[in-house]
Design a protein around this motif. Structure first.
Motif, PDB file in Angstrom:
ATOM      1  N   VAL A  42       0.891  -1.218  -0.026  1.00 23.42           N
ATOM      2  CA  VAL A  42      -0.010  -0.012   0.043  1.00 23.42           C
ATOM      3  C   VAL A  42       0.906   1.242  -0.003  1.00 23.42           C
ATOM      4  O   VAL A  42       2.080   1.185   0.406  1.00 23.42           O
ATOM      5  N   LYS A  43       0.274   2.272  -0.708  1.00 25.81           N
ATOM      6  CA  LYS A  43       1.003   3.489  -0.495  1.00 25.81           C
ATOM      7  C   LYS A  43      -0.034   4.689  -0.086  1.00 25.81           C
ATOM      8  O   LYS A  43      -1.080   4.585  -0.177  1.00 25.81           O
ATOM      9  N   PRO A  44       0.683   5.909   0.251  1.00 24.45           N
ATOM     10  CA  PRO A  44      -0.174   7.083   0.562  1.00 24.45           C
ATOM     11  C   PRO A  44      -1.048   7.484  -0.629  1.00 24.45           C
ATOM     12  O   PRO A  44      -0.462   7.542  -1.879  1.00 24.45           O
ATOM     13  N   ALA A  45      -2.043   7.666  -0.456  1.00 21.27           N
ATOM     14  CA  ALA A  45      -3.127   8.174  -1.772  1.00 21.27           C
ATOM     15  C   ALA A  45      -3.533   9.592  -1.557  1.00 21.27           C
ATOM     16  O   ALA A  45      -3.915  10.158  -2.514  1.00 21.27           O
ATOM     17  N   LYS A  46      -3.669  10.085  -0.234  1.00 23.27           N
ATOM     18  CA  LYS A  46      -4.076  11.341  -0.036  1.00 23.27           C
ATOM     19  C   LYS A  46      -3.490  11.726   1.586  1.00 23.27           C
ATOM     20  O   LYS A  46      -3.704  10.994   2.531  1.00 23.27           O
ATOM     21  N   ILE A  47      -3.177  12.881   1.810  1.00 24.26           N
ATOM     22  CA  ILE A  47      -2.836  13.322   2.716  1.00 24.26           C
ATOM     23  C   ILE A  47      -4.155  14.207   3.661  1.00 24.26           C
ATOM     24  O   ILE A  47      -4.648  15.042   2.785  1.00 24.26           O
ATOM     25  N   ILE A  48      -4.582  13.840   4.764  1.00 25.78           N
ATOM     26  CA  ILE A  48      -5.833  14.528   5.348  1.00 25.78           C
ATOM     27  C   ILE A  48      -5.448  15.038   6.648  1.00 25.78           C
ATOM     28  O   ILE A  48      -6.470  15.832   7.179  1.00 25.78           O
ATOM     29  N   GLY A  49      -4.282  15.144   7.233  1.00 31.55           N
ATOM     30  CA  GLY A  49      -4.030  15.633   8.484  1.00 31.55           C
ATOM     31  C   GLY A  49      -2.558  15.921   8.734  1.00 31.55           C
ATOM     32  O   GLY A  49      -1.813  15.228   7.933  1.00 31.55           O
TER      33      GLY A  49
END
Length: 325
Positions: A42-49
């Motif tokens: 898995v990889k980061p898909a979006k930064i939310i915080g």
């Protein structure tokens, strides 16, 4: 297309927010949060915080775990959440992570700008109150405008031109000029005999001598004019153009429909207000000093043409009524 650009539908709503994490326990309490992830799967898909924590915490990348203080809460490509350090993200995921971080930092700034402007909206009644006070108070902005016009219209043009010129050049000194007595000429000539030309050029302070083809004169400082700033800046330009009209426009503004650059313009305007109010008050104070009886009397003593001097001998400035008589 990069794997980092795919965001599962179930996480989109959460991913659109900008979350500030106050503690690691707060992050662990999130339903979708998992403490470790395999970057091969898995990889980061979006930064939310984001977070900035002490004590430092371990990176969520399972083969990293480097402790860090500044990091991000991310939505992973499998729909779960994880955390990753600021430096680790770019180091392990390169340009793709940098793009995600830049997008998030932009959202974070937008949220910050909107929060600040929302607070600014609530302060508008105080802005209107301060404007009204500066305009209508005794010897306030309205008085400055009316008195400036009365002074300008009644003042001999030569004197007014000289006053404006001094304001523009940043000068304040008023000199008188008189003819040297014979005794003073003798002393001056005796002193000059033992001086070099360079020394004569350097001797220009509060008292300044000059030679002419005939008589010799002495120029002496008699005082400094105060409050000349009012002839450089119009207090109405500050109160009406920079504060009132912009505040009226801001009052009608939908801050949630503005782009980041436009939000920043309004944040900077709001942050400049205190300085603008201070500048307006300084001009009001300057006007009170300028239109004082002794200050106008000093201005009328500057060296002017004989025609203007005759006019001035017929004029008196009434500081109590702010008018010529």
């Amino acid at each position: 297309m990069s794997n980092l650009s795919h965001t599962p539908l179930e996480s989109l709503a959460d991913a659109e927010s900008v979350i500030e994490i106050k503690s690691y326990d707060e992050m662990r309490a999130r339903i979708l949060f998992r403490e470790g992830f395999d970057a091969k799967i898995v990889k980061p898909a979006k930064i939310i915080g984001w977070y900035k924590l002490e004590p430092r915490i371990a990176c969520g990348k399972s083969d990293c775990h480097q402790e860090h203080g500044l990091g991000y809460l991310v939505v992973r490509s499998d729909g779960l959440e994880g955390n990753i350090g600021n430096q680790c993200g770019e180091k392990h995921f390169g340009t793709d992570f940098k793009i995600l971080r830049n997008q998030f930092e932009s959202k974070k700034r937008v949220k910050s700008y909107r929060d600040r402007l929302s607070n600014a909206k609530s302060s508008l009644p105080e802005i209107w109150r301060r404007l009204a006070h500066l305009k209508k108070q005794d010897f306030g902005a309205a008085w400055v405008h009316d008195t400036s016009e009365t002074f300008r219209l009644g003042c001999p043009p030569e004197l007014f031109s000289r006053i404006r010129g001094m304001a523009q050049r940043g000068e304040t000194k008023i000199f008188s000029e008189r003819r040297l007595s014979d005794a003073e000429k003798n002393v001056r000539n005796a002193m000059g005999a033992g001086r070099s030309d360079d020394q004569d050029e350097d001797d220009e302070d509060d008292t300044k001598n000059k030679k002419s083809s005939g008589p010799q004169f002495v120029r002496e400082l008699i005082g400094n004019l105060e409050g000349l700033d009012i002839w450089q800046i119009d207090v109405r330009e500050i109160l009406i153009e920079k504060i009132e009209r912009r505040a009226q426009e801001f009052d009608q503004l939908n801050i949630f429909g503005l782009s980041e650059p436009k939000l920043l313009v309004w944040v900077r305007w709001y942050e400049s207000l205190e300085g603008e109010f201070s500048a307006a008050q300084s001009l009001i104070d300057a006007a009170q000093r300028f239109f004082a009886k002794d200050n106008i009397k000093l201005a009328m003593q500057m060296q002017l043409s004989e025609i203007t001097s005759r006019k001035l001998r017929q004029l008196t400035w009434d500081s109590a009524k702010s008018r010529w008589k």
